[in-house]
Write a protein that holds these residues in place. Structure first.
Motif: not given
Length: 304
Positions: A179-199, A218-225
């Protein structure tokens, strides 16, 4: 609408890939290779190249204590990616797919003994379904979101005596929500949530003396502002985290220790027209049951 951007990238450098071959470890995943404006995409084609560089001289045990005589780990991964999002709709979203082909070089130098290395193609990643929803509103501001069902296929070299494995010899399911959310014309917040299954791996390393091994989920996350610093430039900070949520298993028996890692650092983004470039540098901390080091990610993308 905005261009196709950062649909999926898998960081094959670093982490548990390069630990001792007689361990059951999680496969390498996307840690920090998606940052600013990650949820924004639109119908079209995208070609992307991602370079991920990892180095670690320390590792920690399942209690978070620094391990004695940890190996030195150095790895580089180059990922070529082709993605497409069509104009067709499913559940209100544009649907598409992608292909990611990694090329890796990794070396593990133990405190005592000879170094082990791997160079060559890794496990290919495909997504049979991407769902990219068009721009919506959240709290009155622009909001984008995407679902991607990534699958990793056991195509990399595996089981060569005296060498690290470039592949994992297992099927992996690693979907994510971005996802990405633009808080204002200048600021934005983005994230990515993963789930991992291994055979299960039914041809494990001889040192395990087992007929089947399976890494935990496992679960893993990337986030950025980020904040706009001009017409083409964005500056900000990025973070990734991984937490293993179920036990590894050897011949069906649960094993002690679950992996954990957090990485944090500065990031930059530049874009002009159909082209974009992102860079991020991370220092890892709070590791458990895995290596702890530094990571550099460079990502170039163009759409057409």
């Amino acid at each position: 609408m905005r261009p196709v951007a950062g649909i999926a990238v898998l960081a094959l450098a670093g982490g548990s890939m390069c630990q001792a071959q007689a361990d059951v470890t999680l496969p390498p995943v996307n840690l920090g290779d998606s940052t600013f404006q990650d949820g924004i995409a639109a119908p079209g084609w995208m070609v992307q190249q991602t370079l991920s560089v990892y180095r670690a001289q320390h590792s920690r045990d399942d209690r978070g204590q620094r391990s004695i005589d940890a190996p030195q780990i150095e790895s580089v991964a180059l990922l070529g990616q082709l993605s497409v999002i069509s104009n067709r709709r499913v559940l209100g979203a544009y649907w598409g797919g992608e292909l990611i082909v990694p090329w890796i070089h990794a070396q593990v130098t133990p405190a005592h003994g000879s170094a082990l290395a791997a160079t060559g193609p890794g496990d290919v990643i495909v997504s049979p379904l991407i769902l990219q929803w068009p721009q919506a509103r959240l709290a009155g501001r622009p909001f984008w979101q995407r679902l991607n069902l990534n699958v990793s296929l056991p195509t990399g070299r595996y089981g060569t005596p005296g060498r690290l494995d470039a592949g994992r010899n297992v099927l992996q399911f690693n979907p994510h929500y971005a996802f990405t959310w633009e808080r204002s014309e200048a600021w934005e917040l983005s994230g990515r949530l993963h789930y991992l299954w291994t055979g299960p791996n039914r041809d494990p390393a001889p040192g395990l003396d087992a007929s089947e091994v399976q890494g935990g989920q496992a679960v893993h996350l990337n986030a950025a502002v980020s904040r706009s610093a001009g017409q083409d430039l964005r500056i900000g900070a990025a973070l990734y985290a991984l937490v293993q949520i179920t036990d590894d298993r050897i011949d069906g028996v649960a094993q002690p220790g679950r992996e954990r890692i957090v990485g944090v650092g500065p990031a930059l983004g530049w874009s002009r027209g159909a082209t974009s470039l992102h860079a991020a540098a991370y220092i890892e901390t709070l590791a458990k049951d895995r290596s702890e080091g530094t990571r550099l990610s460079l990502r170039y993308a163009t759409r057409f």
